[in-house]
Each structure stands twice: as structure tokens, then as C-alpha cells.
Scaffold this active site. Structure first.
Site, PDB file in Angstrom:
ATOM      1  CG  ASP A 129      64.347  15.877 -60.845  1.00 38.14           C
ATOM      2  OD1 ASP A 129      64.862  16.711 -60.074  1.00 38.14           O
ATOM      3  OD2 ASP A 129      64.072  14.714 -60.486  1.00 38.14           O
TER       4      ASP A 129
ATOM      5  CE1 TYR B 224      71.305  18.277 -61.110  1.00 40.60           C
ATOM      6  CE2 TYR B 224      69.178  19.389 -61.047  1.00 40.60           C
ATOM      7  CZ  TYR B 224      70.223  18.861 -61.770  1.00 40.60           C
ATOM      8  OH  TYR B 224      70.193  18.914 -63.140  1.00 40.60           O
ATOM      9  N   GLY B 225      70.969  17.595 -54.437  1.00 42.77           N
ATOM     10  CA  GLY B 225      70.665  18.045 -53.085  1.00 42.77           C
ATOM     11  C   GLY B 225      71.821  18.533 -52.248  1.00 42.77           C
TER      12      GLY B 225
ATOM     13  CB  CYS C 184      64.291  19.606 -59.472  1.00 44.27           C
ATOM     14  SG  CYS C 184      65.649  19.476 -58.283  1.00 44.27           S
ATOM     15  CG  ASN C 185      60.552  20.283 -54.236  1.00 38.54           C
ATOM     16  OD1 ASN C 185      60.201  19.251 -54.807  1.00 38.54           O
ATOM     17  ND2 ASN C 185      59.691  21.082 -53.648  1.00 38.54           N
ATOM     18  CB  THR C 186      67.259  20.764 -55.012  1.00 44.30           C
ATOM     19  OG1 THR C 186      66.965  19.852 -53.942  1.00 44.30           O
ATOM     20  CG2 THR C 186      68.644  21.331 -54.822  1.00 44.30           C
TER      21      THR C 186
ATOM     22  CB  CYS D 248      62.574  15.662 -52.753  1.00 45.96           C
ATOM     23  SG  CYS D 248      63.604  14.853 -54.019  1.00 45.96           S
ATOM     24  CB  THR D 249      59.999  15.883 -57.937  1.00 43.76           C
ATOM     25  OG1 THR D 249      61.374  15.915 -58.370  1.00 43.76           O
ATOM     26  CG2 THR D 249      59.442  17.297 -57.909  1.00 43.76           C
ATOM     27  CG  HIS D 250      64.044  11.706 -56.829  1.00 43.92           C
ATOM     28  ND1 HIS D 250      64.461  12.928 -57.318  1.00 43.92           N
ATOM     29  CD2 HIS D 250      64.720  10.766 -57.552  1.00 43.92           C
ATOM     30  CE1 HIS D 250      65.354  12.726 -58.283  1.00 43.92           C
ATOM     31  NE2 HIS D 250      65.522  11.431 -58.443  1.00 43.92           N
TER      32      HIS D 250
END
Length: 272
Positions: free
Chosen positions: A13, A45-46, A76-78, A187-189
Site C-alpha cells: 500500500d 497515491y490518491g 490499496c483501493n487506488t 480506502c484501506t486507510h
């Protein structure tokens, strides 16, 4: 069991967020060795372009594979939205598991018919989320909410700061005002902010995180492919590496009570 079974499961990520996925993988597969890469040198990354994200993801995956990863989780979704298909083409011998926002369960469980999705701008700009919405959320009003700034606050460990709460309130309140009773964490955050989110949204709001389903998929693959580590009582090792500051990352992991045995420095090269 194959000779590959003792090799680690790799995850990457942009920062600390993917550790929420690692935590779920650890819970389901306590005997597996885990290798986590936080690309904090390029976090967040977004706001990056799809081409940038594909190059970064390829470099992160290559780093993990060079260190023996038998499976790679794009935690990481992005990066999943931009690069998952490209990674599978580049590394056909390695199984990849990516993040898919849990829109399907949200659509089936909403009572009001309104679902909010919190995500980064790049995730919202990608095709993956829109494909999932069009496929699984027919008849449901899905509101997409970009959340610039949240990842940076989480990376600072500032979960309860006034700045973080103001950002979160600004992103969540319009969803609630529009009737959303279900919030998808894209988002994994963001699972690291569930207590703060709950304080704003209330106990009746359903909050959905993709990490448990991703961990289940990882477990399924290692079982089906004979990659499960053959252990009875020993826990697997969890090694974390960062392209940023290892000491700072170790402190953040400790503050957030996330599982990790040791933290190392990582250097990755991004192909132009």
C-alpha cells in the site's frame, strides 16, 4: 503442501492503510509469514495518474516477488483500480488479490436505499468502482465522496485531531443528510478511523470494510493452490518494510496497535 508454502504472502500500500488488510489476513491465517511494503516515499497515491500508479504498483509487486512472495495483495483501493489487471499481465505466475469496495453487500443491506462511498479521488475516477456500482447497486442511490487529506492525517497518526475530525465531518455529514444509512470504506486507510466515523454517523449507520472479504479470498487461494504453510502452533513472522522512515513507521504501527514483528528499510525503483 508445496515447497512454496513457507514463502510469505506479500501485501503493499502507499502507507499504513494496508495494514488493516494484513490484520485480517493474520486473523484468518495466523501461521502464514507476511511481508508488507509501505511505499511511504510516494504516499498518498490518491491524486496520482493511472500511468504513475501502474508503474508504482509494478515496482512494489516486483520488490515483494523478489523477496519470495507466493501471493500478492494489492492492499490499496487506488492501486487496485488502476493497476490490478496490469499486474496480472506482468506477473502471470503470481496470484494477485485486489481491493473491491463492498458496494454489493452495501446495496443488499441498506434500508434507506442510499449508500455513501468514501474514497480517494483516483479511486473515484477509475472504472472499477463504477463497474461495481452499475453491476450490483441497481435501484440504490450511491453517493461518491472524495476524501482528500484523510490519508495524510492517518499517516501522521492524527486520528483524533481537530483537523481530522473536521475533514471527516465535512465528508460524512452530506451523506447522512442525503439519507445514507450505509457507508462503504473505499480506502484501506479509512478503517483506522471507524471509531471517529462512528462518533459522527452514530451506531445505526452500517460501515463496511472490504478487508475481511479480501482475507477470505487470500485464504481460499492458498488452500486451493497448495500454498498453505504447514504449521500447527507457530505463528508466522510479520515483516514490514517502508520506502520512508523505518523508525517513524515502527512508531506509527505501535501507536495504532497493528501487528508487526520488525520494520525494515525498502528501496524500490520506478521505471519511467
Amino acid at each position: 503442501m508445496s515447497d512454496q508454502s513457507a514463502r510469505p504472502i506479500g501485501l503493499f500500500d502507499s502507507g499504513i492503510g494496508g495494514m488493516t488488510v494484513l490484520r485480517e489476513v493474520r486473523r484468518l491465517l495466523p501461521g502464514e509469514n507476511l511481508l508488507y511494503l509501505a511505499d511511504q516515499a510516494r504516499c498518498p497515491y490518491g491524486s496520482r495518474s493511472p500511468d504513475e500508479l501502474r508503474a508504482i504498483a509494478a515496482a512494489c509487486a516486483a520488490w515483494l516477488i523478489a523477496r519470495g512472495a507466493k501471493l500478492v495483495v494489492v492492499a490499496c483501493n487506488t492501486a487496485s483500480a488502476a493497476a490490478l489487471a496490469d499486474l496480472r499481465r506482468r506477473f502471470p505466475a503470481i496470484p494477485f488479490v485486489g481491493m473491491v469496495p463492498p458496494v454489493k453487500p452495501a446495496a443488499s443491506r441498506t434500508r434507506s436505499g442510499v449508500v455513501g462511498v468514501l474514497a480517494t479521488p483516483a479511486t473515484l475516477a477509475g472504472d472499477l468502482l463504477h463497474d461495481v456500482i452499475s453491476r450490483w447497486a441497481e435501484g440504490v442511490h450511491v453517493i461518491e465522496q472524495a476524501c482528500p487529506g484523510l490519508v495524510e492525517q492517518i499517516e501522521e497518526g492524527a486520528l483524533d485531531s481537530p483537523e481530522t475530525m473536521a475533514l471527516l465531518r465535512g465528508y460524512v455529514t452530506p451523506l447522512l443528510d442525503a439519507g445514507a444509512d450505509t457507508i462503504v470504506l473505499g480506502c484501506t486507510h479509512y478503517p483506522l478511523l471507524v471509531p471517529q466515523l462512528r462518533a459522527i454517523a452514530g451506531d445505526d449507520t452500517l460501515i463496511l470494510d472490504a478487508a475481511p472479504a479480501v482475507a477470505q479470498r487470500v485464504a481460499q487461494i492458498v488452500q486451493e493452490r497448495g500454498l498453505m504453510r504447514n504449521v500447527n502452533t507457530l505463528s508466522g513472522a510479520i515483516t514490514c518494510a517502508t520506502t520512508g522512515d523505518p523508525e517513524r513507521f515502527a512508531n506509527l504501527i505501535h501507536r495504532l496497535d497493528l501487528p508487526c514483528d520488525r520494520v525494515e528499510q525498502a528501496v524500490i525503483t520506478i521505471d519511467a
